[in-house]
Design a protein around this motif. Structure first.
Motif, mmCIF file in Angstrom:
data_model
loop_
_atom_site.group_PDB
_atom_site.id
_atom_site.type_symbol
_atom_site.label_atom_id
_atom_site.label_comp_id
_atom_site.label_asym_id
_atom_site.label_seq_id
_atom_site.Cartn_x
_atom_site.Cartn_y
_atom_site.Cartn_z
ATOM 1 N N HIS A 292 0.738 -0.814 -0.191
ATOM 2 C CA HIS A 292 -0.017 0.658 -0.370
ATOM 3 C C HIS A 292 0.748 1.316 0.412
ATOM 4 N N LEU A 295 2.568 1.679 -3.919
ATOM 5 C CA LEU A 295 1.270 2.667 -4.057
ATOM 6 C C LEU A 295 1.148 3.968 -4.075
ATOM 7 N N ASP A 296 0.881 3.520 -2.567
ATOM 8 C CA ASP A 296 0.084 5.041 -2.458
ATOM 9 C C ASP A 296 1.660 6.242 -2.630
ATOM 10 N N GLN A 303 -4.957 6.461 -10.859
ATOM 11 C CA GLN A 303 -5.133 5.154 -11.395
ATOM 12 C C GLN A 303 -3.665 4.433 -12.056
ATOM 13 N N SER A 315 5.314 -4.504 -6.001
ATOM 14 C CA SER A 315 4.090 -5.549 -6.774
ATOM 15 C C SER A 315 5.046 -5.994 -6.972
ATOM 16 N N ALA A 417 -1.506 -3.856 -8.543
ATOM 17 C CA ALA A 417 -2.515 -2.490 -8.179
ATOM 18 C C ALA A 417 -3.174 -1.995 -7.981
ATOM 19 N N THR A 418 -4.312 -2.687 -9.495
ATOM 20 C CA THR A 418 -5.382 -1.747 -9.499
ATOM 21 C C THR A 418 -6.372 -1.849 -8.272
ATOM 22 N N GLN A 421 -4.797 -0.647 -4.450
ATOM 23 C CA GLN A 421 -4.887 0.296 -4.114
ATOM 24 C C GLN A 421 -6.593 0.542 -3.742
ATOM 25 N N ASN A 422 -7.690 0.232 -4.348
ATOM 26 C CA ASN A 422 -8.990 0.409 -4.167
ATOM 27 C C ASN A 422 -9.517 -0.001 -2.738
#
Ligand code: HEM
Length: 467
Positions: A292, A295-296, A303, A315, A417-418, A421-422
């Motif tokens: 996380h 990604l952040d 995106q 990742s 990753a997508t 992220q959510n």
């Protein structure tokens, strides 16, 4: 003169080691290599089997002496019933021709165009999730990779008149894989005309699959200009446009076999890679937190795109480690020795079957310290460079290395990753998760997971949302 065989587990009676083998195949193979050494002999009913457990010997089979082997009859028989003479099941000059014809479809420039499809469908899958809902993540990932393969292979959702093509083909494929799994368990595939329930199911599924594919191929031929098929950007166009050195195109039957092969080889494998990744992340919160954070910091709420992937090394390390522990192709297709083969100081007699298992190699402590531990950090560039080739081999090796390797890794990294992220995915079942080892290494009864929205979650940007 009696053949001097390498040692191995006791293989007595008509079935030899078959019952110990079938109890837990990966464990049986791994223990055999640990106990008996780099080359192990055992018998599975009438099959004289050699298991190879050293990178140098694997190179012999897959590269140096590969012309002395072909795919084993049982694999050809079972898989050939629905993959025909496609890339996975063909051999020799014919396979070499097909590989040359298919290769351009997997050129990096070409597959990079599929990144958007992968992202769009990942968003579509997430759009169906409610916060804190429990889903079977293996079903979700299977559905997702099936949509992606259908779109990238033959532009499935552009074919309005065939209804929901991806679903029709997908369910035919599921039936075919289920029947094939049962054939592998039985160790035999009865001729198609024998009226068993499985044969009826398979014959119906093959007919359904062929009908849809014939329609798609005929549609492409109809819109050809001066005999030249239009390049609609998908893999099928590329296969239809490829010519061999004699100026010959693939005929329709061969196209069908290759599409079936790419469909079958290209979605369950990647789906399993992702399911195992979610499972491992849910048990390793420190790894998840590090993911996380990456990604952040790299994406800062937007995106991911293809261009971001090189900047998301952690990742990628996570995926590499997940498919080390749970290689979707846990064993390569058996290789039949076409002649006596000298291997590791022994003669592997003509007619024997040689097994190579990525699962076994990936769990050997000699190459992977604490082999059962999930440690994405181990996959540093230095470590990878220091690993002997074929110690880590989730995509096989040699001339028959997976043609979809780069496609699969890009797909897995983009989806990870997508979604990560959510959402956080947490385990929502108390029963242990076990693997099932038929064609691919699959979570046996799926994995129930709770999908929890992350606070920093981003919503899909409008240009990425599916129309
Ligand atoms: C994580 C995902 C994947 C894994 C772990 C994987 C693994 C493998 C392995 C180990 C082989 C070699 C089999 C052998 O030597 O017996 C193979 C072959 C193959 N794979 Fe994959 N694969 C994956 C994804 C894909 C994708 C996405 C595609 C296509 C879109 C694909 C298409 C093929 C084909 C056509 C072959 C046969 C190649 C040949 O013999 O020339 N695979 N795969």
């Amino acid at each position: 003169m009696a053949v001097k065989r390498p040692s191995g587990p006791k293989s007595s009676g008509i079935m030899g080691s078959a019952s110990q083998f079938s109890e837990d195949e990966p464990a049986f193979l791994l223990e055999s290599i640990k106990k008996y050494g780099d080359l192990v002999y055992f018998r599975l009913a009438h099959l004289h089997t050699y298991l190879v457990g050293h990178p140098d010997l694997i190179r012999e089979v897959l590269v140096t002496q590969s012309d002395k082997f072909e795919k084993a009859p049982l694999d050809k028989q079972i898989l050939g019933k629905f993959l025909g003479n496609g890339l996975l099941t063909s051999d020799g000059d014919f396979h070499r021709r097909q590989r040359r014809l298919a290769q351009p479809a997997f050129h990096s420039k070409r597959i990079h165009n599929y990144a958007k499809v992968m992202l769009d469908y990942a968003n579509q899958i997430m759009a169906g999730w409610e916060n804190e809902a429990v889903v079977d993540i293996t079903e979700e990932m299977m559905h997702l990779t099936m949509l992606i393969v259908s779109k990238t292979l033959f532009d499935a959702d552009a074919i309005a008149e065939s209804g929901d093509t991806a679903v029709t083909i997908g369910s035919a494929m599921e039936d075919l894989q289920a029947v094939s799994n049962r054939d592998y368990q039985r160790g035999v595939s009865l001729p198609n005309w024998v009226p068993t329930a499985d044969n009826r199911l398979r014959n119906r599924a093959v007919a359904e699959f062929n009908k849809v594919m014939d329609q798609i191929i005929a549609g492409r031929r109809q819109t050809a200009v001066n005999g030249q098929v239009e390049d609609s950007g998908d893999l099928l166009s590329m296969l239809m446009l490829s010519v061999d050195e004699d100026g010959e195109f693939m005929d329709d039957k061969q196209l069908r076999d290759e599409v079936a092969t790419l469909f079958a080889a290209g979605h369950e494998t990647t789906s399993n890679a992702l399911s195992w990744t979610w499972f491992l992340l849910a048990q390793h919160p420190e790894t998840e937190a590090k993911l996380h954070a990456e990604l952040d910091s790299v994406l800062a709420g937007r995106q991911p795109t293809l261009a971001d992937l090189p900047n998301l090394p952690y990742s990628l390390q996570i995926i590499k480690e997940a498919i080390r522990l749970y290689p979707p192709a846990w064993i390569l297709n058996g290789r039949l020795a076409l002649a006596d083969v000298e291997l590791g100081g022994y003669t592997v007699p003509k007619g024997s079957t040689v097994f190579i298992s990525p699962y076994v190699m990936h769990h050997l402590p000699h190459y992977f310290d604490e082999p059962d531990a999930f440690k994405p950090e181990r996959f540093t560039p230095e470590f990878e460079k220091s690993l002997p080739k074929f110690a880590y081999m989730p995509f096989g090796g040699g001339a028959r290395v997976c043609i979809g390797n780069a496609f699969a890794m890009m797909e897995a990294q983009l989806i990870l990753a997508t979604i990560a992220q959510n959402y956080r995915l947490t385990l929502a079942q108390t029963e242990p998760v076990r693997y099932n080892t038929q064609i691919t290494l699959t979570p046996e009864n799926g994995i129930q997971m709770k999908v929890v929205e992350r606070e920093t979650a981003v919503s899909p940007t409008p240009e990425l949302a599916l129309a």
